[in-house]
Scaffold this motif. Structure first.
Motif, PDB file in Angstrom:
ATOM      1  N   GLN A  12       0.832  -1.198   0.000  1.00 22.84           N
ATOM      2  CA  GLN A  12       0.000   0.000   0.000  1.00 22.84           C
ATOM      3  C   GLN A  12       0.871   1.255   0.000  1.00 22.84           C
ATOM      4  OE1 GLN A  12      -2.713  -0.250   3.332  1.00 22.84           O
ATOM      5  NE2 GLN A  12      -4.158  -1.492   2.160  1.00 22.84           N
ATOM      6  N   SER A 113      -0.094   0.121  -4.497  1.00 21.39           N
ATOM      7  CA  SER A 113      -1.497   0.401  -4.784  1.00 21.39           C
ATOM      8  C   SER A 113      -2.350   0.118  -3.553  1.00 21.39           C
ATOM      9  CB  SER A 113      -1.973  -0.465  -5.952  1.00 21.39           C
ATOM     10  OG  SER A 113      -3.359  -0.294  -6.171  1.00 21.39           O
ATOM     11  N   SER A 114      -3.410   0.898  -3.429  1.00 20.33           N
ATOM     12  CA  SER A 114      -4.344   0.639  -2.335  1.00 20.33           C
ATOM     13  C   SER A 114      -5.479  -0.280  -2.818  1.00 20.33           C
ATOM     14  CB  SER A 114      -4.906   1.959  -1.799  1.00 20.33           C
ATOM     15  OG  SER A 114      -5.477   2.717  -2.845  1.00 20.33           O
TER      16      SER A 114
END
Length: 114
Positions: A12, A113-114
């Motif tokens: 994340q 990436s979330s």
């Protein structure tokens, strides 16, 4: 000659990863070691270098967030990546350089990436 990169993955934004590159088949300690990265459609970008004596240099985009280090006893170079951003997403490659001799390892994918 082998350069085996590992440690990539999905993280994340704001997270950390540590890449490793294990070298064999050449005299690791006398080579400059480097990490590069590449995203589709873009040129490969130099991220960080470390000389045989431990001097380091970084791309402006990663200064203060990434740290390159080496362990000559283990023939391994590392890239500690902190405060990761989506724009750090790329395939990361390790590279050994000395004069006209230039070795490349296979890449390891880093996705932020979330």
């Amino acid at each position: 000659v082998q350069l085996q990169a590992s440690g990539g993955g999905l993280v994340q934004p704001g997270g950390s990863l540590r890449l490793s590159c294990a070298a064999s088949g050449f005299t690791f300690s006398i080579f400059v070691m480097a990490w590069h990265r590449q995203t589709p459609g873009k040129q490969r970008e130099l991220v960080a270098t470390i000389t045989s004596t431990g001097n380091t240099n970084y791309a402006d985009s990663v200064k203060g967030r990434f740290t390159i280090s080496r362990d000559n006893a283990k023939n391994t170079v590392y890239l500690q990546m902190n405060s990761l951003k989506p724009e750090d997403t790329a395939v990361y490659y390790c590279n050994a350089l000395r004069g006209m001799t230039n070795y490349w390892g296979q890449g390891t994918q880093v996705t932020v990436s979330s």
